[in-house]
Design a protein around this motif. Structure first.
Motif, PDB file in Angstrom:
ATOM      1  N   TYR A 133       0.194  -3.873   1.197  1.00  0.00           N
ATOM      2  CA  TYR A 133      -0.398  -2.846   0.344  1.00  0.00           C
ATOM      3  C   TYR A 133      -1.741  -2.379   0.899  1.00  0.00           C
ATOM      4  N   ARG A 134      -2.560  -3.349   1.323  1.00  0.00           N
ATOM      5  CA  ARG A 134      -3.880  -3.013   1.866  1.00  0.00           C
ATOM      6  C   ARG A 134      -3.768  -2.258   3.183  1.00  0.00           C
ATOM      7  N   SER A 135      -2.679  -2.488   3.911  1.00  0.00           N
ATOM      8  CA  SER A 135      -2.502  -1.857   5.226  1.00  0.00           C
ATOM      9  C   SER A 135      -1.832  -0.492   5.136  1.00  0.00           C
ATOM     10  N   LEU A 136      -0.864  -0.356   4.216  1.00  0.00           N
ATOM     11  CA  LEU A 136      -0.038   0.852   4.182  1.00  0.00           C
ATOM     12  C   LEU A 136      -0.459   1.868   3.120  1.00  0.00           C
ATOM     13  N   VAL A 137      -1.010   1.409   2.011  1.00  0.00           N
ATOM     14  CA  VAL A 137      -1.299   2.311   0.887  1.00  0.00           C
ATOM     15  C   VAL A 137      -2.797   2.574   0.721  1.00  0.00           C
ATOM     16  N   LEU A 138      -3.597   1.526   0.702  1.00  0.00           N
ATOM     17  CA  LEU A 138      -5.032   1.695   0.457  1.00  0.00           C
ATOM     18  C   LEU A 138      -5.710   2.673   1.427  1.00  0.00           C
ATOM     19  N   PRO A 139      -5.342   2.683   2.730  1.00  0.00           N
ATOM     20  CA  PRO A 139      -5.995   3.653   3.626  1.00  0.00           C
ATOM     21  C   PRO A 139      -5.833   5.104   3.174  1.00  0.00           C
ATOM     22  N   HIS A 140      -4.719   5.431   2.504  1.00  0.00           N
ATOM     23  CA  HIS A 140      -4.528   6.796   1.992  1.00  0.00           C
ATOM     24  C   HIS A 140      -5.539   7.093   0.885  1.00  0.00           C
ATOM     25  N   PHE A 141      -5.775   6.122  -0.003  1.00  0.00           N
ATOM     26  CA  PHE A 141      -6.760   6.315  -1.074  1.00  0.00           C
ATOM     27  C   PHE A 141      -8.182   6.402  -0.508  1.00  0.00           C
ATOM     28  N   ASP A 142      -8.448   5.626   0.537  1.00  0.00           N
ATOM     29  CA  ASP A 142      -9.805   5.549   1.088  1.00  0.00           C
ATOM     30  C   ASP A 142     -10.173   6.778   1.905  1.00  0.00           C
ATOM     31  N   TYR A 143      -9.195   7.394   2.567  1.00  0.00           N
ATOM     32  CA  TYR A 143      -9.511   8.470   3.506  1.00  0.00           C
ATOM     33  C   TYR A 143     -10.156   9.663   2.785  1.00  0.00           C
ATOM     34  N   CYS A 144     -11.364   9.990   3.182  1.00  0.00           N
ATOM     35  CA  CYS A 144     -12.116  11.121   2.617  1.00  0.00           C
ATOM     36  C   CYS A 144     -12.275  11.042   1.104  1.00  0.00           C
ATOM     37  N   ASP A 145     -12.346   9.812   0.556  1.00  0.00           N
ATOM     38  CA  ASP A 145     -12.477   9.704  -0.907  1.00  0.00           C
ATOM     39  C   ASP A 145     -13.833  10.226  -1.393  1.00  0.00           C
ATOM     40  N   LEU A 146     -14.837  10.269  -0.512  1.00  0.00           N
ATOM     41  CA  LEU A 146     -16.121  10.851  -0.918  1.00  0.00           C
ATOM     42  C   LEU A 146     -16.029  12.361  -1.077  1.00  0.00           C
ATOM     43  N   VAL A 147     -15.027  12.959  -0.438  1.00  0.00           N
ATOM     44  CA  VAL A 147     -14.816  14.404  -0.550  1.00  0.00           C
ATOM     45  C   VAL A 147     -14.066  14.738  -1.836  1.00  0.00           C
TER      46      VAL A 147
ATOM     47  N   LEU B  66      -1.508   4.371 -10.289  1.00  0.00           N
ATOM     48  CA  LEU B  66      -0.592   3.998  -9.210  1.00  0.00           C
ATOM     49  C   LEU B  66      -1.008   2.653  -8.609  1.00  0.00           C
ATOM     50  N   GLN B  67      -2.318   2.442  -8.454  1.00  0.00           N
ATOM     51  CA  GLN B  67      -2.745   1.125  -7.954  1.00  0.00           C
ATOM     52  C   GLN B  67      -2.432   0.030  -8.964  1.00  0.00           C
ATOM     53  N   ASN B  68      -2.587   0.317 -10.257  1.00  0.00           N
ATOM     54  CA  ASN B  68      -2.239  -0.673 -11.283  1.00  0.00           C
ATOM     55  C   ASN B  68      -0.767  -1.051 -11.182  1.00  0.00           C
ATOM     56  N   SER B  69       0.080  -0.040 -10.961  1.00  0.00           N
ATOM     57  CA  SER B  69       1.505  -0.284 -10.793  1.00  0.00           C
ATOM     58  C   SER B  69       1.761  -1.141  -9.546  1.00  0.00           C
TER      59      SER B  69
ATOM     60  N   ASP C 288      -7.083 -11.443  -9.794  1.00  0.00           N
ATOM     61  CA  ASP C 288      -6.162 -12.370  -9.125  1.00  0.00           C
ATOM     62  C   ASP C 288      -5.886 -11.959  -7.683  1.00  0.00           C
ATOM     63  N   LEU C 289      -5.960 -10.658  -7.403  1.00  0.00           N
ATOM     64  CA  LEU C 289      -5.707 -10.159  -6.050  1.00  0.00           C
ATOM     65  C   LEU C 289      -7.002  -9.969  -5.250  1.00  0.00           C
ATOM     66  N   SER C 290      -8.151 -10.273  -5.885  1.00  0.00           N
ATOM     67  CA  SER C 290      -9.457 -10.030  -5.253  1.00  0.00           C
ATOM     68  C   SER C 290      -9.526  -8.601  -4.731  1.00  0.00           C
ATOM     69  N   LEU C 291      -9.179  -7.666  -5.612  1.00  0.00           N
ATOM     70  CA  LEU C 291      -9.041  -6.262  -5.231  1.00  0.00           C
ATOM     71  C   LEU C 291      -9.964  -5.397  -6.082  1.00  0.00           C
ATOM     72  N   LEU C 292     -10.749  -4.559  -5.433  1.00  0.00           N
ATOM     73  CA  LEU C 292     -11.570  -3.595  -6.164  1.00  0.00           C
ATOM     74  C   LEU C 292     -10.694  -2.500  -6.736  1.00  0.00           C
ATOM     75  N   ASN C 293     -11.054  -1.974  -7.909  1.00  0.00           N
ATOM     76  CA  ASN C 293     -10.340  -0.789  -8.371  1.00  0.00           C
ATOM     77  C   ASN C 293     -10.824   0.411  -7.542  1.00  0.00           C
ATOM     78  N   LEU C 294     -10.153   1.537  -7.675  1.00  0.00           N
ATOM     79  CA  LEU C 294     -10.443   2.672  -6.792  1.00  0.00           C
ATOM     80  C   LEU C 294     -11.833   3.248  -7.030  1.00  0.00           C
ATOM     81  N   GLN C 295     -12.297   3.212  -8.271  1.00  0.00           N
ATOM     82  CA  GLN C 295     -13.660   3.704  -8.531  1.00  0.00           C
ATOM     83  C   GLN C 295     -14.684   2.822  -7.819  1.00  0.00           C
TER      84      GLN C 295
END
Length: 380
Positions: free
Chosen positions: A227-241, A256-259, A279-286
């Motif tokens: 998930y961190r390799s395949l999905v999160l990079p899409h959320f991270d890319y240009c998220d400041l924009v 979608l991340q909750n799912s 439990d996943l030591s995962l930050l939410n998207l915000q």
């Protein structure tokens, strides 16, 4: 570039994206060497580049048949580190010939942008500038792919942007669009980023679907890694924009991340989202956007010569508490304050002194991440 699309109310901005035909393959070696001389590259290095570019041969092979070898007189080697760099040198002087447009170059992606309070004046400026671009391309032996060249008029969300405006180059019409993809981001004419969120959501759903199908064969650590390799990079890319988009769009991505978290942990819909992220030591998207914003602000404020460091100007103040604060641009509109030119310095000014005192970007990122992870592990 987007700093010029946000900001002053009532001002329209245009952005044509130029698409060059076989850009890397049509670079004239003699013109390139002359441009290297103009930017004061040492003659010894010029001789090295000349040797690097000249004497290359190519042939075509089909089955057992092979053509005679021919000398390559144009183009820069692709697949090399030098290829994109030499191409940027080749086209870097385009902006010197333009008066009303600014240019942003990223390898062979070339964007022009200009602004005016009148859409009529905006179009006239663009026509003049594109005629100059046409002459420059001809002189540098480059060809524009007009069918793939588009332009968009940006305006305030409450404004009426004229459609079907006529713009041409080389006697061929350039298509006006309402949404344009630039460096992987879907830019719409009102900068709502609605289309980009849909695009981002669709890509992420497909990747998440692959993980769901494989989940029963994976342990939680492997599934989380995917998930961190395949999905999160899409959320991270240009998220400041795109983070200035409406809250419902950001909520859609978070759902979608909750799912995804439920898939990774194999739990039901009633499970607390806070507990799943813990439990996943995962930050939410915000929180991830906040980490990226904080890190970028620190980088631009502390490192001279950073790409956006010109936006961070220190305040002239005798107050030692505010001695490290940055000036804020005078923007009256809400949408103007969404731009990084305002959000960045404003966020940096509100950082606690402990974060501003660290010396390196890596140290800052670790310190700020630790703070966010404490919020994840001990919410409330």
């Amino acid at each position: 570039m987007l700093q010029h699309c946000w900001g002053v109310s009532g001002v329209s901005r245009s952005q044509p994206i130029l698409d060059l035909k076989k850009a890397f393959d049509t670079v004239d070696h003699n013109i390139l060497l002359n441009k290297l001389r103009k930017i004061s590259v040492h003659q010894t290095s010029i001789a090295w580049f000349e040797d690097y570019l000249s004497g290359r041969l190519q042939s075509v092979r089909i089955g057992n048949s092979r053509s005679e070898r021919a000398v390559i007189k144009y183009g820069v080697p692709q697949g090399s580190i030098l290829g994109p760099l030499l191409f940027i040198v080749y086209i870097n002087d385009l902006e010197q010939y333009l008066t009303d447009c600014q240019v942003r170059l990223y390898a062979d992606d070339t964007a022009l942008y200009t602004s005016s309070s009148s859409q009529v004046e905006l179009l006239l400026n663009l026509r003049l500038e594109l005629s100059i671009v046409s002459e420059w391309l001809r002189a540098n032996k480059l060809t524009l792919n007009v069918r793939k060249t588009k332009f968009v008029i940006f305006g305030p969300r409450q404004s009426n942007i004229a459609q079907n405006l006529y713009l041409e180059i080389n006697n061929e019409q350039i298509e006006q669009v309402q949404v344009m993809k630039y460096l992987g981001v879907q830019l719409d004419d009102k900068l709502t980023f609605d289309q980009h969120i849909e695009y981002l959501y669709g890509k992420s759903v497909k990747k998440l679907g692959v993980i769901r199908k494989a989940r029963e064969y994976l342990d939680v650590n492997t599934a989380s890694f995917l998930y961190r390799s395949l999905v999160l990079p899409h959320f991270d890319y240009c998220d400041l924009v795109y983070s200035c988009t409406r809250s419902t769009n950001l909520q859609k991505l978070q759902k979608l991340q909750n799912s995804a978290c439920r898939t990774l942990l194999r739990v039901g819909k009633r499970t607390s989202t806070t507990a799943m992220h813990r439990d996943l030591s995962l930050l939410n998207l915000q929180q991830r956007r906040e980490l990226h914003l904080a890190t970028e602000c620190f980088k631009q404020a502390k490192i001279e010569g950073s790409s956006l460091s010109y936006l961070f100007k220190r305040k002239n103040t005798r107050n030692t508490r505010q001695g490290d604060n940055m000036e804020l641009p005078k923007l009256k509109t809400t949408i103007g304050r969404q731009a990084f030119s305002y959000r960045g310095p404003d966020f940096y000014n509100k950082l606690d002194l402990i974060y501003k005192e660290v010396e390196t970007v890596d140290q800052f990122k670790k310190l700020y991440l630790d703070r966010l992870m404490r919020d994840v592990n001990h919410p409330g």
